[in-house]
Design an enzyme around this catalytic site. Structure first.
Site, PDB file in Angstrom:
ATOM      1  N   ARG A 164       0.836  -1.220   0.000  1.00 42.86           N
ATOM      2  CA  ARG A 164       0.000   0.000   0.000  1.00 42.86           C
ATOM      3  C   ARG A 164       0.864   1.261   0.000  1.00 42.86           C
ATOM      4  O   ARG A 164       0.561   2.240   0.686  1.00 42.86           O
ATOM      5  CB  ARG A 164      -0.928   0.035   1.223  1.00 42.86           C
ATOM      6  CG  ARG A 164      -1.928  -1.061   1.283  1.00 42.86           C
ATOM      7  CD  ARG A 164      -2.934  -0.980   0.137  1.00 42.86           C
ATOM      8  NE  ARG A 164      -4.026  -1.904   0.357  1.00 42.86           N
ATOM      9  CZ  ARG A 164      -3.972  -3.191   0.039  1.00 42.86           C
ATOM     10  NH1 ARG A 164      -2.897  -3.685  -0.532  1.00 42.86           N
ATOM     11  NH2 ARG A 164      -5.018  -3.970   0.258  1.00 42.86           N
ATOM     12  N   SER A 237     -10.559  -1.068   4.178  1.00 44.31           N
ATOM     13  CA  SER A 237      -9.682  -1.367   5.320  1.00 44.31           C
ATOM     14  C   SER A 237      -9.175  -0.053   5.904  1.00 44.31           C
ATOM     15  O   SER A 237      -8.595   0.751   5.188  1.00 44.31           O
ATOM     16  CB  SER A 237      -8.449  -2.156   4.876  1.00 44.31           C
ATOM     17  OG  SER A 237      -8.812  -3.361   4.281  1.00 44.31           O
ATOM     18  N   GLU A 333      -4.307   2.731   7.179  1.00 42.44           N
ATOM     19  CA  GLU A 333      -4.077   2.573   5.747  1.00 42.44           C
ATOM     20  C   GLU A 333      -4.677   3.786   5.042  1.00 42.44           C
ATOM     21  O   GLU A 333      -4.202   4.248   4.012  1.00 42.44           O
ATOM     22  CB  GLU A 333      -4.789   1.292   5.284  1.00 42.44           C
ATOM     23  CG  GLU A 333      -4.354   0.792   3.947  1.00 42.44           C
ATOM     24  CD  GLU A 333      -5.514   0.515   3.047  1.00 42.44           C
ATOM     25  OE1 GLU A 333      -6.136   1.475   2.565  1.00 42.44           O
ATOM     26  OE2 GLU A 333      -5.784  -0.669   2.816  1.00 42.44           O
TER      27      GLU A 333
HETATM   28  N1  EPU Z   1     -10.446 -11.684   9.949  1.00 39.03           N
HETATM   29  C1  EPU Z   1     -11.033 -11.843  11.190  1.00 39.03           C
HETATM   30  N2  EPU Z   1     -12.064 -11.010  11.523  1.00 39.03           N
HETATM   31  C2  EPU Z   1     -12.534 -10.082  10.674  1.00 39.03           C
HETATM   32  C3  EPU Z   1     -11.942  -9.928   9.414  1.00 39.03           C
HETATM   33  C4  EPU Z   1     -10.884 -10.737   9.065  1.00 39.03           C
HETATM   34  O1  EPU Z   1     -10.647 -12.696  11.965  1.00 39.03           O
HETATM   35  O2  EPU Z   1     -13.491  -9.372  11.065  1.00 39.03           O
HETATM   36  C5  EPU Z   1      -9.355 -12.598   9.574  1.00 39.03           C
HETATM   37  C6  EPU Z   1      -9.939 -13.766   8.819  1.00 39.03           C
HETATM   38  O3  EPU Z   1      -9.543 -14.931   9.469  1.00 39.03           O
HETATM   39  C7  EPU Z   1      -9.333 -13.729   7.457  1.00 39.03           C
HETATM   40  C8  EPU Z   1      -8.129 -12.823   7.620  1.00 39.03           C
HETATM   41  O4  EPU Z   1      -8.416 -11.977   8.750  1.00 39.03           O
HETATM   42  O5  EPU Z   1      -8.950 -14.983   7.024  1.00 39.03           O
HETATM   43  C9  EPU Z   1      -7.912 -11.945   6.402  1.00 39.03           C
HETATM   44  O6  EPU Z   1      -9.117 -11.261   6.086  1.00 39.03           O
HETATM   45  P1  EPU Z   1      -9.482 -10.864   4.593  1.00 39.03           P
HETATM   46  O7  EPU Z   1      -9.252 -12.001   3.682  1.00 39.03           O
HETATM   47  O8  EPU Z   1     -10.850 -10.276   4.580  1.00 39.03           O
HETATM   48  O9  EPU Z   1      -8.415  -9.781   4.219  1.00 39.03           O
HETATM   49  P2  EPU Z   1      -7.711  -8.623   5.050  1.00 39.03           P
HETATM   50  O10 EPU Z   1      -6.309  -9.018   5.309  1.00 39.03           O
HETATM   51  O11 EPU Z   1      -8.531  -8.238   6.217  1.00 39.03           O
HETATM   52  C10 EPU Z   1      -6.767  -7.446   2.905  1.00 39.03           C
HETATM   53  C11 EPU Z   1      -6.785  -6.071   2.307  1.00 39.03           C
HETATM   54  C12 EPU Z   1      -8.124  -5.817   1.624  1.00 39.03           C
HETATM   55  C13 EPU Z   1      -8.360  -6.882   0.569  1.00 39.03           C
HETATM   56  C14 EPU Z   1      -8.339  -8.251   1.255  1.00 39.03           C
HETATM   57  C15 EPU Z   1      -8.499  -9.397   0.286  1.00 39.03           C
HETATM   58  C16 EPU Z   1      -5.310  -4.711   3.673  1.00 39.03           C
HETATM   59  C17 EPU Z   1      -5.211  -3.610   4.686  1.00 39.03           C
HETATM   60  N3  EPU Z   1      -6.548  -5.071   3.331  1.00 39.03           N
HETATM   61  O12 EPU Z   1      -7.736  -7.445   3.966  1.00 39.03           O
HETATM   62  O13 EPU Z   1      -8.042  -4.560   0.970  1.00 39.03           O
HETATM   63  O14 EPU Z   1      -9.594  -6.704  -0.081  1.00 39.03           O
HETATM   64  O15 EPU Z   1      -7.073  -8.416   1.929  1.00 39.03           O
HETATM   65  O16 EPU Z   1      -7.318  -9.678  -0.355  1.00 39.03           O
HETATM   66  O17 EPU Z   1      -4.278  -5.185   3.206  1.00 39.03           O
HETATM   67  C18 EPU Z   1      -8.428  -2.252   1.317  1.00 39.03           C
HETATM   68  O18 EPU Z   1      -7.217  -2.095   1.182  1.00 39.03           O
HETATM   69  O19 EPU Z   1      -9.200  -1.284   1.548  1.00 39.03           O
HETATM   70  C19 EPU Z   1      -8.978  -3.584   1.251  1.00 39.03           C
HETATM   71  C20 EPU Z   1     -10.264  -3.829   1.446  1.00 39.03           C
END
Ligand code: EPU
Length: 340
Positions: A164, A237, A333
């Protein structure tokens, strides 16, 4: 080109938050951008470039200087044999570009479906989702140097992409206005199904087409992130996923078994900020007009009357709790604009 005074910025952001711009202009072409830059320099005004407003939190007091909203549109491509070089305007809506590429069966950005914002914002932030980052397909960027008035081309390396992050968020890059991005897209797409949500979705299915991948990503995003449906204000995020050393991760996992971590370079592990926030008890919590989404703990929500100050205070309460419980610092972010 018109330069307006005192324009409310909240409607130009997905958080639906923000006071007025002292001055505001919209530029549809390079000559209009140059005209605005000339005006700003003559009047010693700072310039803030606005794209889709989907990753910013604007101060309740607004922004001093000139807010320049980029509306440079258009997409064109050159055939290079096994791939195409697609040149897309900075003000183009990112997801329209993805839809266009998928329609032509040009592969590489289908995993980045439904990410809100513009191409310019996508470059600034090096957007990423479901195992793909913009930098994986970016060939080069055309930008205007507002100090010299020159248009220059930056190679992928010159953009200094990180998680990012890009040169455009740092000192030298702040003199550049991104005009367009050139993407290298494959004519024989290679599906990238490595991210757990997609692996689960395509279980027992043959190698999917990029059309199917786009469909899957749209479904997953819609089910998890209320954003970008825009029922409430959010900026996706709010925090970055923290990156820690594998040594610290080992120690943490001893204390909190079940803590998720993905390898992120040599001796580095990326934690899930969403999980840390959920385990700290914040998922679905609300204070006044702001809260944490019930579906995804990384998403902060403005339920209507939230102000930038409320979001900032709320985020810092979450950050302190996570740090107390896990000893890990969360970094926003979302970019803060103006004094909050
Ligand atoms: N999780 C939880 N609780 C929650 C949400 C997530 O425990 O309420 C855990 C879950 O176990 C899940 C893991 O966190 O397996 C990862 O969650 P998710 O796959 O939804 O992805 P993220 O790491 O939370 C990142 C990006 C998103 C992107 C997703 C999908 C960042 C800051 N965010 O989120 O990007 O869509 O991966 O690849 O890197 C954004 O940048 O605005 C954004 C939405």
């Amino acid at each position: 080109m018109r330069i307006l005074k005192n324009v409310k910025l909240a409607p130009y952001t997905t958080f639906r938050i923000g006071g007025p711009a002292e001055l505001f202009a919209e530029a549809k072409s390079l000559s209009e951008i140059k005209e605005s830059v000339k005006f700003a320099r003559k009047n010693k005004l700072k310039i803030f470039v606005l794209g889709g407003g989907s990753n910013i939190l604007i101060s309740d007091d607004g922004v001093r200087g000139l807010v320049l909203r980029l509306l440079i549109r258009g997409a064109d491509f050159r055939d290079k044999g096994s791939f195409v070089l697609a040149s897309v305007g900075a003000g183009e809506i990112w997801d329209k570009v993805v839809a266009w590429a998928v329609r032509h069966n040009f592969g590489g950005i289908e995993n980045l479906s439904l990410i809100p914002g513009t191409v310019g914002g996508a470059v600034h932030q090096n957007i990423g989702a479901y195992g793909t980052e913009l930098k994986d397909v970016l060939h080069s960027v055309n930008a205007l140097n507002i100090k010299s008035g020159e248009v220059l081309r930056l190679s992928k390396k010159g953009c200094r992409f990180g998680y990012r992050d890009s040169i455009f968020q740092h000192k030298i890059g702040k003199n550049y206005i991104v005009l367009s991005a050139v993407l290298r897209l494959d004519k024989k797409p290679k599906p990238k199904i490595i991210y757990s949500d997609l692996v689960k979705y395509f279980q027992n299915k043959k190698e999917p087409s990029i059309q199917k991948i786009r469909e899957a990503v749209i479904r997953i995003r819609r089910s998890k992130l209320i954003y970008p449906d825009q029922f409430f204000g959010t900026a996706g995020s709010f925090f970055k996923n923290p990156v820690i050393s594998s040594g610290v991760y080992k120690r943490l996992i001893g204390l909190h078994p079940g803590l998720k971590g993905r390898i992120s370079g040599r001796n580095l592990v990326k934690l899930s900020a969403g999980q840390l926030i959920e385990l700290s008890g914040w998922k679905g919590k609300r204070i006044g007009s702001v809260g944490v989404s019930k579906k995804h703990a990384l998403v902060l929500v403005n339920y209507g009357r939230g102000r930038a100050q409320d979001i900032k205070k709320f985020a810092s309460l979450i950050g302190s709790d996570v740090e107390r419980k896990f000893g890990v610092k969360l970094e926003p972010e979302v970019r803060f604009v103006g004094e909050i």
